[in-house]
Design a protein around this motif. Structure first.
Motif, PDB file in Angstrom:
ATOM      1  N   ALA A  81      -6.106  -5.978   6.215  1.00  0.00           N
ATOM      2  CA  ALA A  81      -5.549  -4.870   5.445  1.00  0.00           C
ATOM      3  C   ALA A  81      -4.261  -4.360   6.087  1.00  0.00           C
ATOM      4  O   ALA A  81      -3.260  -4.097   5.411  1.00  0.00           O
ATOM      5  N   GLN A  82      -4.288  -4.231   7.384  1.00  0.00           N
ATOM      6  CA  GLN A  82      -3.112  -3.708   8.083  1.00  0.00           C
ATOM      7  C   GLN A  82      -1.933  -4.672   7.945  1.00  0.00           C
ATOM      8  O   GLN A  82      -0.784  -4.253   7.769  1.00  0.00           O
ATOM      9  N   GLU A  83      -2.247  -5.953   8.004  1.00  0.00           N
ATOM     10  CA  GLU A  83      -1.178  -6.946   7.862  1.00  0.00           C
ATOM     11  C   GLU A  83      -0.605  -6.922   6.447  1.00  0.00           C
ATOM     12  O   GLU A  83       0.602  -7.018   6.240  1.00  0.00           O
ATOM     13  N   LEU A  84      -1.507  -6.786   5.483  1.00  0.00           N
ATOM     14  CA  LEU A  84      -1.030  -6.695   4.097  1.00  0.00           C
ATOM     15  C   LEU A  84      -0.139  -5.464   3.907  1.00  0.00           C
ATOM     16  O   LEU A  84       0.851  -5.504   3.169  1.00  0.00           O
ATOM     17  N   GLN A  85      -0.510  -4.415   4.564  1.00  0.00           N
ATOM     18  CA  GLN A  85       0.308  -3.206   4.459  1.00  0.00           C
ATOM     19  C   GLN A  85       1.717  -3.474   4.969  1.00  0.00           C
ATOM     20  O   GLN A  85       2.699  -3.027   4.374  1.00  0.00           O
ATOM     21  N   ALA A  86       1.795  -4.207   6.080  1.00  0.00           N
ATOM     22  CA  ALA A  86       3.117  -4.540   6.620  1.00  0.00           C
ATOM     23  C   ALA A  86       3.899  -5.398   5.626  1.00  0.00           C
ATOM     24  O   ALA A  86       5.114  -5.215   5.439  1.00  0.00           O
ATOM     25  N   VAL A  87       3.214  -6.338   4.994  1.00  0.00           N
ATOM     26  CA  VAL A  87       3.885  -7.191   4.001  1.00  0.00           C
ATOM     27  C   VAL A  87       4.394  -6.338   2.851  1.00  0.00           C
ATOM     28  O   VAL A  87       5.518  -6.502   2.369  1.00  0.00           O
ATOM     29  N   ALA A  88       3.522  -5.400   2.403  1.00  0.00           N
ATOM     30  CA  ALA A  88       3.932  -4.536   1.288  1.00  0.00           C
ATOM     31  C   ALA A  88       5.158  -3.714   1.653  1.00  0.00           C
ATOM     32  O   ALA A  88       6.095  -3.581   0.859  1.00  0.00           O
ATOM     33  N   ASP A  89       5.161  -3.185   2.852  1.00  0.00           N
ATOM     34  CA  ASP A  89       6.312  -2.380   3.283  1.00  0.00           C
ATOM     35  C   ASP A  89       7.579  -3.233   3.344  1.00  0.00           C
ATOM     36  O   ASP A  89       8.652  -2.796   2.929  1.00  0.00           O
TER      37      ASP A  89
ATOM     38  N   ASP B  64      16.436  -6.655  -4.831  1.00  0.00           N
ATOM     39  CA  ASP B  64      15.758  -7.270  -5.980  1.00  0.00           C
ATOM     40  C   ASP B  64      14.691  -6.314  -6.464  1.00  0.00           C
ATOM     41  O   ASP B  64      13.573  -6.318  -5.938  1.00  0.00           O
ATOM     42  N   PRO B  65      15.009  -5.499  -7.462  1.00  0.00           N
ATOM     43  CA  PRO B  65      14.084  -4.442  -7.879  1.00  0.00           C
ATOM     44  C   PRO B  65      12.722  -4.945  -8.349  1.00  0.00           C
ATOM     45  O   PRO B  65      11.760  -4.193  -8.350  1.00  0.00           O
ATOM     46  N   GLN B  66      12.635  -6.205  -8.749  1.00  0.00           N
ATOM     47  CA  GLN B  66      11.328  -6.723  -9.181  1.00  0.00           C
ATOM     48  C   GLN B  66      10.339  -6.753  -8.035  1.00  0.00           C
ATOM     49  O   GLN B  66       9.117  -6.725  -8.260  1.00  0.00           O
ATOM     50  N   LEU B  67      10.840  -6.787  -6.809  1.00  0.00           N
ATOM     51  CA  LEU B  67       9.943  -6.848  -5.648  1.00  0.00           C
ATOM     52  C   LEU B  67       9.127  -5.574  -5.489  1.00  0.00           C
ATOM     53  O   LEU B  67       8.069  -5.578  -4.846  1.00  0.00           O
ATOM     54  N   PHE B  68       9.595  -4.480  -6.071  1.00  0.00           N
ATOM     55  CA  PHE B  68       8.815  -3.249  -5.951  1.00  0.00           C
ATOM     56  C   PHE B  68       7.443  -3.412  -6.609  1.00  0.00           C
ATOM     57  O   PHE B  68       6.436  -2.881  -6.122  1.00  0.00           O
ATOM     58  N   LYS B  69       7.439  -4.106  -7.700  1.00  0.00           N
ATOM     59  CA  LYS B  69       6.142  -4.307  -8.380  1.00  0.00           C
ATOM     60  C   LYS B  69       5.212  -5.136  -7.490  1.00  0.00           C
ATOM     61  O   LYS B  69       4.018  -4.861  -7.388  1.00  0.00           O
ATOM     62  N   GLN B  70       5.799  -6.124  -6.829  1.00  0.00           N
ATOM     63  CA  GLN B  70       4.999  -6.934  -5.902  1.00  0.00           C
ATOM     64  C   GLN B  70       4.466  -6.069  -4.778  1.00  0.00           C
ATOM     65  O   GLN B  70       3.321  -6.200  -4.360  1.00  0.00           O
ATOM     66  N   ALA B  71       5.331  -5.187  -4.296  1.00  0.00           N
ATOM     67  CA  ALA B  71       4.928  -4.309  -3.189  1.00  0.00           C
ATOM     68  C   ALA B  71       3.711  -3.482  -3.592  1.00  0.00           C
ATOM     69  O   ALA B  71       2.753  -3.332  -2.824  1.00  0.00           O
ATOM     70  N   VAL B  72       3.737  -2.969  -4.812  1.00  0.00           N
ATOM     71  CA  VAL B  72       2.593  -2.164  -5.280  1.00  0.00           C
ATOM     72  C   VAL B  72       1.331  -3.020  -5.304  1.00  0.00           C
ATOM     73  O   VAL B  72       0.259  -2.586  -4.867  1.00  0.00           O
ATOM     74  N   ARG B  73       1.468  -4.257  -5.785  1.00  0.00           N
ATOM     75  CA  ARG B  73       0.295  -5.138  -5.866  1.00  0.00           C
ATOM     76  C   ARG B  73      -0.262  -5.404  -4.484  1.00  0.00           C
ATOM     77  O   ARG B  73      -1.473  -5.439  -4.271  1.00  0.00           O
TER      78      ARG B  73
ATOM     79  N   ALA C  13      -4.190  -4.443  -0.062  1.00  0.00           N
ATOM     80  CA  ALA C  13      -4.542  -3.895   1.257  1.00  0.00           C
ATOM     81  C   ALA C  13      -5.633  -2.840   1.120  1.00  0.00           C
ATOM     82  O   ALA C  13      -6.582  -2.794   1.907  1.00  0.00           O
ATOM     83  N   LEU C  14      -5.512  -2.019   0.101  1.00  0.00           N
ATOM     84  CA  LEU C  14      -6.494  -0.952  -0.065  1.00  0.00           C
ATOM     85  C   LEU C  14      -7.836  -1.491  -0.527  1.00  0.00           C
ATOM     86  O   LEU C  14      -8.884  -0.910  -0.206  1.00  0.00           O
ATOM     87  N   ARG C  15      -7.794  -2.585  -1.270  1.00  0.00           N
ATOM     88  CA  ARG C  15      -9.079  -3.200  -1.652  1.00  0.00           C
ATOM     89  C   ARG C  15      -9.767  -3.752  -0.428  1.00  0.00           C
ATOM     90  O   ARG C  15     -10.984  -3.652  -0.289  1.00  0.00           O
TER      91      ARG C  15
END
Lengths: 842, 321
Positions: free
Chosen positions: A128-136, A145-154, A159-161
């Motif tokens: 989860a912590q690693e995923l959080q880093a990826v999201a950030d 690339d604004p489309q990456l924001f949607k990926q970040a949310v996913r 991570a939260l799951r």
């Protein structure tokens, strides 16, 4: 032997690891409470004992980052990366934040890409912590690339799951949603985190930011709560400083910033706010010193200028805001917020083309910005608008409304300009751009970028935007007084180089409305006086809060009216010259409050006390009749026998009920008494309207007329009252009076064709032919069924006014529709005859 | 003499000795409720009076009603209606004009629509077949009922003005059009060209505008869209005009009965009226060329014609007095 050695090593290692986990927890707790020094001491001591323990290195590095020790933080993160290798995603992320702080963007981007590469390679195998880093990291890369924001949310969701208890991931997700203007979900996310730990200061800070987004006064409460848990939370101090700035409380803002800088002397955010404070207080040297410091720490820190632009814009310094935003985008061509701020402020300055271009750039880079998107859509719709230049004004109106409103708007605008220029002895730059929006949502977008704002009009300096009369329900606003109000702002803003305090300009503008026409400018109502009696009105020194951070729903409206009374008080006591001098002094003053008090030669307490005394005296009778309301009306429904003779509500309620029941004779004395107790109130439910209704039912026309005249002299906004008054005056032969009432009605609702016809008729009785002509032009603009008649009447008015060529034009239009229109034929012949004889048409 | 002159002034065409006559048939269909019965009865009475005021001979006016309040009303059943149309056909001269006004309710049926009568309703086809028996006579048919739109297609024809209160059979709410159509003849405001008479086009426009105003003021969505067809193409227009596909004929047809030779118009008046008629025609032709002329030239020429017309009108009135 070897096994024993291994076992011994293992036994040695186990107690050490367990001690480190516990100490990590302790260090984390110290960090959360803001005791960074103790946290660092403990952390470094542990590192000395358990060299290169990655978890410890990471935590120590983060504290070093928070307190501005970037070199140490970098070292800690690099050591953590070396120790952990590819798995050190979080360390890479925080190292990238060190690079960002220094403006080393390329190095930061490399690290984000490395992080994402690990994600691509390992996919579902991350913690989860690693995923959080990826999201950030993904979030950071979204700038390009604004489309990456949607990926970040996913990825945050992923991570939260994995770990629903990961509060940091929740907070980071909330911040991302807020950054992308999805405040509804951001709020929910922060509240979810707080439901797991209501004392997490970072979550409280996130909540405060979310509340601030919605202009909620709860933002202060949440920020203070965060600081009560961690008094050294630098971003919270910075937010609090900004909140004070919005209230123009510069000393308080400065205190907060300095507290932040004590914790982290290199905090770019805090330094940026400090720069703003210096700038708003005209401290050029202080500003330049801080500016230099920021750029020394991070030469590419464009956020300094976006913050300056934002705060300048909030303080109505639009020209400066545009300049700062321009600097931001020069420093960072991917500063999409910068382009947005530049574009919005250019629009406020009337630079429409340049504004649109910069908004387009902004939106291309950040398509999530609702304000920018809405504003661009609005700009597209301006193709349906027409611009008309006349007399120093550029009026922009929808094509559908132009023919009707153009004259009225120009006339009133020029009247206002002449009046204010003489009164303030100042001439603002022209042309002044006035935009009218028949769709309130469009006006909202123009003013703040979002639909649904509760304003009627807004002035940016050289630009005024407002609702057109079609934007609101009939009777809900007066476009004439709104335009007058906004033009007063134009003078106030330009005279003070946009430094006039909000409450001052609003109060003065409302006061100017009251002076302009009887019944304009708001009037007292029971709610206002009850708020006074209950101690809810603000002292003069805090009136700005009533506009910026209202603490009860009606406080904004009450603040407008209260502020206008302050000017009534000041002009009565000191004269208008004092008001003008104070206004002028704002331009160069670093403390508006001081400028005000110096101008009045009073201290704050004395001003509050004297104004209070003024209010008490002005509304003495009404206050007495409204006081003890609960006691007076606590019993169930006053009756004619139990109604207290000195209590307004008792008298009004009984009178109203009797009137509704048809007991007119019984109702009258109660309503008269109510009026005696509160003569200043003339709203739709007031004694004036009720008595007028009563008298009309009894055919007592003169008394009805007197009530309507009294009512509209205080409250010109009541459309039906104006029409009734006009009718009664016309019946009595007072055509000038009837015309005045109809003109007042047109300022409320100009779309009723019969009102214009009627007004034309009344004006014709007084031979005011130019005005008659205007009314028939209005009739034509409203597309009457009988166009021939309207053209004929207009021709007649022109002829009477001596405008032969226009008369000819109109009579031809009339006869073109109706060649056998006898009266029009006769007028045509008369015009020809007069032209031949060189005389006027009789 | 003055009344004669005014009457003559009101007309484009000076009639020959044996002038055309107008025939009016008003059919007030089944009301259903007391309110509608009263409403339809009032509209019928107002139309009848307007026709009498317009000079239509009483013998040329036939009233059919669901519940006849007056002795000269006939029952409004289908058989009586069809018989009445045949009688008009037998009585009217070929150059006469026939006005058929239907006041009542209608509804969709099958592919078309019907007008509700006591007993069997009458369809557009049935009414069309009956009216076809009137030959080439100029007809004005106005159906003010709900769902009346399909009547346009069937009743449209050469030398006919057809109006319906709705554009389709699906507009089934009771329309306001009929009341405002009748009002055009009894209240002020419909005479847009100020010639002291109401053309069928003016009556339609007035009714349409008032319908819209009524819906707007009560903030309701407009659910009825009246049609007018007078070019025989079977397609009604919602916004006909003098120079549009529909409207030219309707603009020249009036309820007013033209004066006959029996009224004794003197030769000087006849000559002046003929000159007036020519001027009006010239104005009409000039207006048709508006788009192809320079603005200044157009209005200069128009002014000259209008001045001449005004002088002539003044002279006619002066001679008359």
């Amino acid at each position: 032997m070897r096994s024993l050695l291994l076992l011994a090593l293992l036994l040695c290692a186990m107690p050490l690891s367990a001690a480190t986990d516990a100490q990590i927890e302790r260090i984390e707790a110290l960090r959360l409470s803001g005791d960074y020094r103790a946290a660092l001491e403990l952390g470094r001591a542990e590192l000395a004992a358990a060299a290169d323990e990655p978890g410890l290195l990471q935590l120590v590095g983060e504290i070093e980052l928070e307190t501005g020790d970037l070199d140490a933080a970098e070292l800690s993160f690099r050591r953590a990366i070396e120790t952990t290798g590819d798995a050190a995603l979080r360390s890479r992320l925080t190292l990238s934040q060190v690079h960002l702080q220094r403006g080393e963007t390329r190095a930061a981007e490399d690290l984000w890409r490395q992080i994402r590469e690990v994600y691509r390679a390992r996919g579902g195998g991350l913690s989860a912590q690693e995923l959080q880093a990826v999201a950030d990291a993904t979030r950071y890369l979204g700038k390009s690339d604004p489309q990456l924001f949607k990926q970040a949310v996913r990825i945050f969701d992923e991570a939260l799951r994995r770990d629903p208890g990961n509060l940091e991931a929740g907070i980071a997700l909330g911040e991302l949603l807020l950054e992308k203007y999805n405040n509804e979900e951001a709020l929910q996310t922060f509240r979810q985190v707080l439901s797991r730990d209501e004392r997490d200061p970072r979550a409280l800070l996130g909540l405060a930011r979310s509340q601030h987004f919605d202009y909620s006064s709860e933002a202060v409460t949440s920020t203070l709560k965060a600081l009560s848990i961690n008094p050294n939370l630098v971003p919270a101090r910075v937010l609090l400083a900004r909140l004070f700035l919005e209230l123009e409380q510069y000393a308080d803002a400065r205190r907060e910033v300095e507290l932040a800088l004590q914790v982290n002397p290199r905090s770019l955010e805090a330094l940026a706010v400090l720069a703003v404070i210096h700038r708003l207080q005209h401290d050029r040297q202080g500003f330049e010193t801080v500016e230099a410091r920021v750029l020394e720490l991070n030469p590419g820190y464009a956020e300094l200028y976006t913050l300056l632009a934002e705060m300048a814009g909030q303080n109505r310094l639009y020209r400066e805001a545009a300049e700062f935003a321009g600097q931001a985008v020069l420093l960072d061509p991917q500063m999409w917020q910068g382009y947005g701020l530049l574009g919005m402020n250019q629009l406020r300055l009337g630079r429409m083309q340049a504004g649109r271009e910069n908004l387009q750039r902004s939106f291309a880079g950040d398509p999530y910005n609702v304000w920018i998107g809405n504003t661009l859509r609005l700009l597209d719709s301006l193709d349906d608008y027409v611009e008309i230049d006349q007399g120093g004004f550029r009026v922009v109106m929808h094509n559908d409304e132009n023919a009707l409103l153009e004259e009225y708007i120009h006339d009133l605008a020029q009247q206002a300009y002449r009046f204010f220029a003489a009164r303030y002895r100042y001439q603002p730059q022209q042309p002044i751009r006035v935009e009218l929006y028949p769709d309130h949502a469009d006006f909202s977008v123009r003013s703040v970028g979002l639909a649904g704002v509760g304003l009627l009009g807004v002035a940016f300096g050289p630009v005024v935007a407002m609702d057109s009369p079609a934007a609101r329900e009939r009777g809900s606003f007066n476009w004439g007084s709104t335009l007058w109000h906004e033009l007063a702002h134009v003078f106030h803003l330009q005279m003070t180089d946009n430094r006039v305090p909000r409450w001052f300009s609003e109060g003065l503008a409302v006061y100017e409305e009251r002076l302009a026409r009887p019944g304009w400018g708001g009037d007292v109502d029971p709610g206002f006086l009850l708020a006074y009696l209950e101690g809810r009105l603000l002292p003069v020194s805090l009136l700005n809060n009533g506009f910026v951070r209202p603490s009860y729903p009606e406080q904004v409206i009450h603040s407008y009216f209260q502020a206008s009374l302050v000017f009534e008080f000041i002009e009565e006591r000191w004269g208008f010259d004092t008001i003008r001098e104070i206004l002028v002094s704002f331009r160069d003053s670093d403390s508006p409050q001081t400028a005000l008090l110096d101008g009045l030669q009073l201290d704050s307490d004395a001003l509050d006390a004297e104004f209070d005394a003024y209010l008490q005296k002005k509304y003495a009778v009404a206050l007495l009749s409204l006081s003890d309301r609960d006691k007076a009306n606590g019993r169930v429904g006053p009756t004619p026998d139990t109604a207290l003779p000195d209590k307004y509500f008792d008298q009004l309620k009984v009178g109203t009920r009797l009137l509704e029941q048809g007991d007119l004779e019984l109702a009258e004395p109660f309503l008269i008494r109510a009026q005696q107790l509160f003569p200043e109130y003339a709203g739709a439910d007031s004694s004036y309207w009720l008595l007028a209704t009563l008298y009309l039912k009894q055919q007592r026309q003169a008394e009805a007329e007197a009530q309507l005249a009294g009512m509209t002299a205080i409250n010109a906004e009541h459309y039906e009252a104006q029409l009734q008054l006009a009718r009664l005056r016309a019946e009595r032969g007072d055509h000038a009076g009837a015309a005045a009432a109809l003109e007042a009605a047109i300022f409320i609702y100009p779309y009723d064709i019969d009102v214009h016809r009627n007004l034309a008729e009344q004006l014709a009785r007084g031979e005011r032919w130019q005005r008659v002509a205007r009314e028939w032009r209005a009739v034509l603009a409203l597309n009457p069924v009988d166009r021939a008649e309207a053209h004929y009447r207009l021709a007649e008015a022109y002829a009477r006014a001596g405008n032969r060529s226009s008369a000819r034009e109109q009579i031809l239009y009339a006869l073109e529709i109706a060649p056998n229109y006898y009266q029009a034929q006769e007028l045509l012949l008369a015009l020809r005859g007069a032209a031949a004889a060189g005389t006027e048409v009789q | 003499m003055n009344r004669l002159i005014l009457a003559c002034l009101a007309f484009l065409v000076v009639q020959p000795a044996a002038a055309l006559q107008h025939h009016l048939l008003v059919v007030s269909g089944i009301g259903g409720t007391d309110d509608y019965r009263q409403q339809f009865a009032l509209q019928s009475q107002q139309l009848k009076q307007a026709a009498l005021d317009a000079g239509i001979p009483r013998d040329n006016i036939v009233m059919l009603a669901d519940q006849a309040d007056e002795s000269d009303y006939r029952p409004a059943d289908k058989q009586t209606l069809l018989r009445t149309i045949r009688e008009i056909g037998a009585r009217a001269a070929p150059e006469d004009r026939v006005f058929v006004i239907l006041i009542g309710h209608g509804n969709e049926r099958g592919d078309g629509a019907v007008f509700n009568l006591p007993g069997p309703d009458i369809s557009a086809d049935e009414l069309g077949a009956a009216l076809d028996q009137l030959g080439e006579r100029q007809l004005v048919i106005v159906n003010t009922a709900s769902s009346s739109g399909p009547f346009v297609g069937r009743l449209s024809g050469s030398n006919r003005v057809v109006m319906t209160a709705t554009a389709s059979a699906q507009e089934f709410q009771a329309p306001l059009f009929g009341g405002f159509f009748v009002s055009a003849f009894v209240t002020a405001g419909a005479d847009r060209d100020k010639d002291e008479r109401i053309s069928m086009l003016e009556a339609f426009d007035f009714a349409r505008s008032e319908v819209r105003r009524s819906y707007d003021s009560s903030k309701r969505l407009l659910t009825e869209h009246a049609l007018l067809d007078d070019n025989g193409d079977g397609e009604g227009s919602q916004q006909p005009g003098e120079y549009q596909a529909d409207g030219a004929l309707a603009n020249r047809v009036y309820l007013q009965q033209p004066p006959s030779a029996a009224s004794g118009a003197p030769p000087w008046l006849v000559a002046m009226l003929q000159r007036k008629q020519a001027l009006e025609q010239s104005i009409y032709e000039l207006k048709r060329q508006r788009e192809s002329l320079q603005r200044r030239d157009y209005y200069d020429r128009l002014e000259n014609l209008l001045v001449e017309l005004a002088l002539l009108t003044r002279q006619i009135r002066a001679e008359g007095s």
